[in-house]
Design a protein around this motif. Structure first.
Motif, PDB file in Angstrom:
ATOM      1  N   ARG A 202       3.292  -1.824 -12.403  1.00 58.31           N
ATOM      2  CA  ARG A 202       2.543  -3.082 -12.264  1.00 58.31           C
ATOM      3  C   ARG A 202       3.089  -3.911 -11.105  1.00 58.31           C
ATOM      4  NH1 ARG A 202       1.520  -4.812 -18.547  1.00 58.31           N
ATOM      5  NH2 ARG A 202      -0.043  -3.226 -18.911  1.00 58.31           N
ATOM      6  N   ASP A 203       4.401  -3.979 -10.985  1.00 60.98           N
ATOM      7  CA  ASP A 203       4.997  -4.712  -9.864  1.00 60.98           C
ATOM      8  C   ASP A 203       4.616  -4.071  -8.533  1.00 60.98           C
ATOM      9  OD1 ASP A 203       6.160  -6.508 -11.568  1.00 60.98           O
ATOM     10  OD2 ASP A 203       8.193  -5.650 -11.432  1.00 60.98           O
TER      11      ASP A 203
ATOM     12  N   CYS B 133       1.373  -4.008  -3.667  1.00 62.31           N
ATOM     13  CA  CYS B 133       0.381  -3.352  -2.797  1.00 62.31           C
ATOM     14  C   CYS B 133      -0.784  -4.282  -2.507  1.00 62.31           C
ATOM     15  CB  CYS B 133      -0.128  -2.063  -3.443  1.00 62.31           C
ATOM     16  SG  CYS B 133       1.028  -0.700  -3.365  1.00 62.31           S
ATOM     17  N   VAL B 134      -1.249  -4.974  -3.530  1.00 59.75           N
ATOM     18  CA  VAL B 134      -2.363  -5.908  -3.350  1.00 59.75           C
ATOM     19  C   VAL B 134      -1.946  -7.022  -2.390  1.00 59.75           C
ATOM     20  CG1 VAL B 134      -3.784  -7.633  -4.533  1.00 59.75           C
ATOM     21  CG2 VAL B 134      -3.470  -5.366  -5.548  1.00 59.75           C
ATOM     22  N   ASP B 135      -0.725  -7.548  -2.553  1.00 56.89           N
ATOM     23  CA  ASP B 135      -0.237  -8.596  -1.651  1.00 56.89           C
ATOM     24  C   ASP B 135      -0.130  -8.091  -0.214  1.00 56.89           C
ATOM     25  OD1 ASP B 135      -0.067 -10.331  -3.761  1.00 56.89           O
ATOM     26  OD2 ASP B 135       2.125 -10.157  -4.009  1.00 56.89           O
TER      27      ASP B 135
ATOM     28  N   GLN C  97      -9.425  -1.294  -1.285  1.00 58.34           N
ATOM     29  CA  GLN C  97     -10.313  -1.256  -2.448  1.00 58.34           C
ATOM     30  C   GLN C  97      -9.987  -0.101  -3.380  1.00 58.34           C
ATOM     31  OE1 GLN C  97     -14.144  -1.179  -0.601  1.00 58.34           O
ATOM     32  NE2 GLN C  97     -14.097  -3.347  -0.109  1.00 58.34           N
ATOM     33  N   MET C  98      -9.042   0.723  -2.993  1.00 55.26           N
ATOM     34  CA  MET C  98      -8.662   1.854  -3.855  1.00 55.26           C
ATOM     35  C   MET C  98      -8.020   1.308  -5.128  1.00 55.26           C
ATOM     36  SD  MET C  98      -7.111   4.508  -1.072  1.00 55.26           S
ATOM     37  CE  MET C  98      -6.606   5.699  -2.252  1.00 55.26           C
ATOM     38  N   THR C  99      -8.275   2.008  -6.209  1.00 59.34           N
ATOM     39  CA  THR C  99      -7.675   1.610  -7.482  1.00 59.34           C
ATOM     40  C   THR C  99      -6.655   2.656  -7.883  1.00 59.34           C
ATOM     41  OG1 THR C  99      -9.428   2.710  -8.705  1.00 59.34           O
ATOM     42  CG2 THR C  99      -9.694   0.340  -8.274  1.00 59.34           C
TER      43      THR C  99
END
Length: 171
Positions: free
Chosen positions: A25-26, A31-33, A165-167
């Motif tokens: 999760r971290d 990655c999103v940041d 946009q990859m999950t």
């Protein structure tokens, strides 16, 4: 107190799964940041590059106009010097000037002034040539390079958006 080995193993396994879940999760948040920062940096880079290209074009226009002015000024100085040189060549003072060029007479000063105006005319013509053939050419190359880099950055944007946009699996 007797601990059953399978209970101990289950407890250890659930701790490992919890730690692994927290790490994942971290990492996903990180990655999103990072993706968001990359998108923002790319946008800023595009804006800066567009501003630089515009500035370079303004500089090119400025030096083109300045070169025109320098050329015109050079021509006018040359015409001025030639007009007065032609006027004084026919006088007898000109003959005296030819004989006594080293004397500081008013006629000699006049000829020195006219020669200085001619040199100034050539200097302004040279300056105009430098603007047209060196400065503007270099600015054009820099502008072309900047536009090429902007195009590369813009072409990489769809790839960056696809990656952002990859999950990833959560658990």
């Amino acid at each position: 107190m007797c601990v059953n080995m399978s209970d101990w193993f289950t407890v250890c396994l659930s701790i490992i799964v919890c730690v692994y879940t927290l790490i994942i999760r971290d990492a996903l948040c990180l990655c999103v940041d990072v993706r968001a920062q990359l998108v923002e940096q790319q946008r800023c880079l595009e804006q800066q590059t567009e501003m630089r290209v515009q500035l370079l074009q303004d500089l090119q226009d400025f030096f083109r106009k300045k070169a025109e002015i320098e050329t015109e000024y050079s021509r006018n100085l040359e015409k001025l010097a030639e007009r007065f040189m032609a006027k004084t060549r026919s006088t007898k003072d000109h003959q005296q000037y030819k004989k006594d060029q080293n004397l500081l007479s008013p006629v000699n000063c006049w000829y020195l002034l006219l020669n200085q105006v001619r040199r100034e005319s050539k200097d302004h013509a040279t300056l105009s040539d430098l603007y047209l053939n060196n400065v503007i050419t270099r600015l054009t190359h820099i502008s072309d390079d900047s536009a090429r880099l902007l195009k590369r950055v813009s072409q990489s944007q769809p790839l960056l958006m696809h990656v952002s946009q990859m999950t990833f699996p959560r658990e």
